[in-house]
Enzyme design. Structure first.
Site, PDB file in Angstrom:
ATOM      1  CE  LYS A  91      73.348  30.093   1.531  1.00 39.68           C
ATOM      2  NZ  LYS A  91      74.383  29.123   1.269  1.00 39.68           N
TER       3      LYS A  91
ATOM      4  CG  PHE B 142      46.132  31.344  23.000  1.00 42.36           C
ATOM      5  CD1 PHE B 142      44.911  31.252  22.377  1.00 42.36           C
ATOM      6  CD2 PHE B 142      46.534  30.290  23.827  1.00 42.36           C
ATOM      7  CE1 PHE B 142      44.090  30.150  22.546  1.00 42.36           C
ATOM      8  CE2 PHE B 142      45.729  29.180  24.008  1.00 42.36           C
ATOM      9  CZ  PHE B 142      44.506  29.106  23.371  1.00 42.36           C
TER      10      PHE B 142
ATOM     11  CG  ASN C 175      57.251  31.337  16.863  1.00 39.06           C
ATOM     12  OD1 ASN C 175      56.670  30.276  17.038  1.00 39.06           O
ATOM     13  ND2 ASN C 175      56.714  32.345  16.165  1.00 39.06           N
TER      14      ASN C 175
ATOM     15  CE  LYS D 165      48.181  41.648  21.360  1.00 42.79           C
ATOM     16  NZ  LYS D 165      48.894  41.250  20.164  1.00 42.79           N
TER      17      LYS D 165
ATOM     18  CE  LYS E 237      50.845  40.489  25.400  1.00 40.07           C
ATOM     19  NZ  LYS E 237      51.817  39.422  25.256  1.00 40.07           N
TER      20      LYS E 237
ATOM     21  CB  ALA F 255      49.049  31.563  15.124  1.00 37.67           C
TER      22      ALA F 255
HETATM   23  N1  CTP Z   1      49.190  38.303  17.755  1.00 34.04           N
HETATM   24  C1  CTP Z   1      48.700  38.707  16.540  1.00 34.04           C
HETATM   25  N2  CTP Z   1      49.487  39.414  15.702  1.00 34.04           N
HETATM   26  C2  CTP Z   1      50.731  39.737  16.023  1.00 34.04           C
HETATM   27  C3  CTP Z   1      51.251  39.313  17.269  1.00 34.04           C
HETATM   28  C4  CTP Z   1      50.461  38.601  18.109  1.00 34.04           C
HETATM   29  O1  CTP Z   1      47.544  38.427  16.234  1.00 34.04           O
HETATM   30  N3  CTP Z   1      51.462  40.408  15.189  1.00 34.04           N
HETATM   31  C5  CTP Z   1      48.298  37.566  18.662  1.00 34.04           C
HETATM   32  C6  CTP Z   1      48.742  36.177  19.018  1.00 34.04           C
HETATM   33  O2  CTP Z   1      48.230  35.229  18.121  1.00 34.04           O
HETATM   34  C7  CTP Z   1      48.150  36.003  20.400  1.00 34.04           C
HETATM   35  C8  CTP Z   1      48.157  37.402  20.972  1.00 34.04           C
HETATM   36  O3  CTP Z   1      48.261  38.275  19.869  1.00 34.04           O
HETATM   37  O4  CTP Z   1      46.810  35.577  20.347  1.00 34.04           O
HETATM   38  C9  CTP Z   1      49.258  37.735  21.922  1.00 34.04           C
HETATM   39  O5  CTP Z   1      50.494  37.389  21.394  1.00 34.04           O
HETATM   40  P1  CTP Z   1      51.811  37.751  22.159  1.00 34.04           P
HETATM   41  O6  CTP Z   1      52.970  37.380  21.325  1.00 34.04           O
HETATM   42  O7  CTP Z   1      51.749  37.239  23.560  1.00 34.04           O
HETATM   43  O8  CTP Z   1      51.631  39.308  22.285  1.00 34.04           O
HETATM   44  P2  CTP Z   1      52.262  40.483  21.521  1.00 34.04           P
HETATM   45  O9  CTP Z   1      51.188  41.376  21.038  1.00 34.04           O
HETATM   46  O10 CTP Z   1      53.222  40.002  20.509  1.00 34.04           O
HETATM   47  O11 CTP Z   1      52.990  41.226  22.711  1.00 34.04           O
HETATM   48  P3  CTP Z   1      54.465  41.029  23.317  1.00 34.04           P
HETATM   49  O12 CTP Z   1      55.204  40.132  22.357  1.00 34.04           O
HETATM   50  O13 CTP Z   1      54.995  42.402  23.353  1.00 34.04           O
HETATM   51  O14 CTP Z   1      54.257  40.436  24.659  1.00 34.04           O
END
Ligand code: CTP
Length: 394
Positions: free
Chosen positions: A284, A319, A208, A337, A333, A270
């Site tokens: 590959k 984040f 990403n 979480k 969220k 992250a």
């Molecule tokens: N995060 C994490 N582990 C994952 C995905 C996300 O610890 N597998 C953490 C990120 O580091 C961030 C937070 O969760 O602090 C939110 O990340 P985000 O990508 O916004 O949320 P997702 O849980 O991935 O939800 P979505 O993509 O469905 O919005």
């Protein structure tokens, strides 16, 4: 700790001048640039060679250094972040109070507008003399920090007040003025940064756009405020604190679990990939004219997992990057979480967030109180985030 800081040390003609050699060494050990300016009398007590060898800079003595275009006392004032005068004799203190500029040290003081710390050293009777008492009061009223001399055995053979303060006290007094408030001292803070890399085969990956800038800014700022920082990052970077380089979400999860055990808090800045490739190819993958289907399976949700195992004294901060309904999604969220705070930013705005040097955020706590951080550079945003979450300790 003091990299990039210049400490100007002024030494006057007093017996304790030799003790300042050790203070110079202390500042050098912390990577400060040390400049020394002396009164002509100081060199009766300590040599120019010693001071130059320890400070690794020429010692300033002459008021008119014709080799430089800029007058020496002005050059010194521009460069120095702080001016320590130690030991300061009764004679120099009197001149400083009156604004007399009869040598390079006193002229530099007169032209200096930043922080000054003075550590006097003299015979007890001189210290108690009404003129000295008044001069010290005058300097204190001008906001100059005076490190009072100690009581004890003096070089003149008497016992009383006038001995130069302990060199550790002098060093710490100056150092604390040069470095930011250490309100995170004693706290181990684990911070993640960057976007995870999920391998498809030996040359390709799912990634990403995260640059890691926000996480690194948080780690740098926490470190400057005294935290014991562990940065777990997908972006390679060299720091004075511990950095663990990882690639995938699984790697990051293992490192976070291990480091979080004895940590005070975790900041998940992250961008973790939600999915990884189920069967990654060791070789590959070759194209064969057919569509390629990759089966993706979920990665561990590090933030959620750690929030569920943390003890009541540990803090977990997440984040969230949203492209629509920012506050609504962020509030959902934090509940989903189970973390203590969430910092939300709107990734639909191109001038902030991913890869940008700027960010605009909302901090949301468990009670869903919201605090707005206006658009600012990521270092300032980091200051505000940490200040808001941990309190600055002021
Ligand atoms: N995060 C994490 N582990 C994952 C995905 C996300 O610890 N597998 C953490 C990120 O580091 C961030 C937070 O969760 O602090 C939110 O990340 P985000 O990508 O916004 O949320 P997702 O849980 O991935 O939800 P979505 O993509 O469905 O919005």
């Amino acid at each position: 700790m003091l990299t990039g800081k210049t400490v100007l040390i002024g030494i006057t003609g007093a017996i304790a001048a030799y003790k300042i050699c050790e203070v110079i060494r202390m500042f050098k050990k912390e990577n400060a640039n040390v400049k020394v300016v002396v009164t002509p009398n100081a060199l009766n007590f300590v040599t120019k060679t010693t001071l130059e060898a320890l400070s690794q800079n020429p010692v300033a003595i002459e008021q008119f250094n014709i080799q430089e275009y800029k007058p020496e006392h002005i050059a010194l004032t521009d460069e120095a972040d702080i001016f320590l005068i130690a030991p300061a004799s009764a004679n120099t203190i009197a001149k400083l109070a009156l604004g007399i500029c009869d040598n390079l040290l006193t002229s530099t003081f007169c032209a200096y507008k930043k922080q000054v710390v003075i550590a006097p050293c003299m015979n007890t009777n001189m210290w108690e003399n009404p003129a000295t008492v008044k001069n010290i009061q005058t300097l204190k009223k001008r906001g100059i920090d005076i490190i009072e001399p100690e009581t004890g055995f003096l070089a003149c053979g008497t016992n009383g007040k006038g001995r130069l303060a302990d060199i550790n006290v002098i060093y710490e007094t100056v150092k604390i003025k040069l470095i930011p408030n250490q309100y995170l001292k004693g706290k181990k803070i684990v911070i993640t940064a960057g976007g995870t890399v999920e391998e498809i085969d030996s040359v390709r990956y799912i990634g990403n756009y995260s640059s890691g800038k926000m996480g690194i800014a948080l780690a740098d700022t926490a470190y400057r405020h005294g935290a014991d920082v562990v940065l777990i990052s997908t972006v390679e970077t060299q720091k004075n604190y511990k950095v663990i380089n990882v690639k995938s979400a699984e790697d990051m999860y293992s490192a976070v679990k291990k480091e979080f055990e004895n940590a005070h808090s975790l900041i998940m800045a992250a961008a973790v990939s939600d999915y990884k490739v189920k069967n990654k190819s060791l070789q590959k993958i070759k194209k064969d004219g057919n569509p390629l289907t990759l089966e993706l399976i979920e990665n561990p949700d590090i933030l959620k997992e750690i929030s569920s195992i943390k003890n009541k004294n540990q803090i977990v901060i997440g984040f969230c990057a949203e492209s629509q309904n920012l506050l609504e999604n962020a509030k959902e969220k934090i509940i989903k979480k189970g973390c203590d705070f969430i910092c939300a930013n709107d990734i639909s705005k191109k001038d902030i967030g991913f890869s940008s040097n700027y960010n605009e955020l909302y901090i949301i706590d468990k009670e869903l109180n919201t605090y707005h951080i206006e658009k600012t550079d990521k270092l300032n945003a980091a200051e505000e985030i940490l200040g808001k979450i941990y309190g600055t300790g002021k």
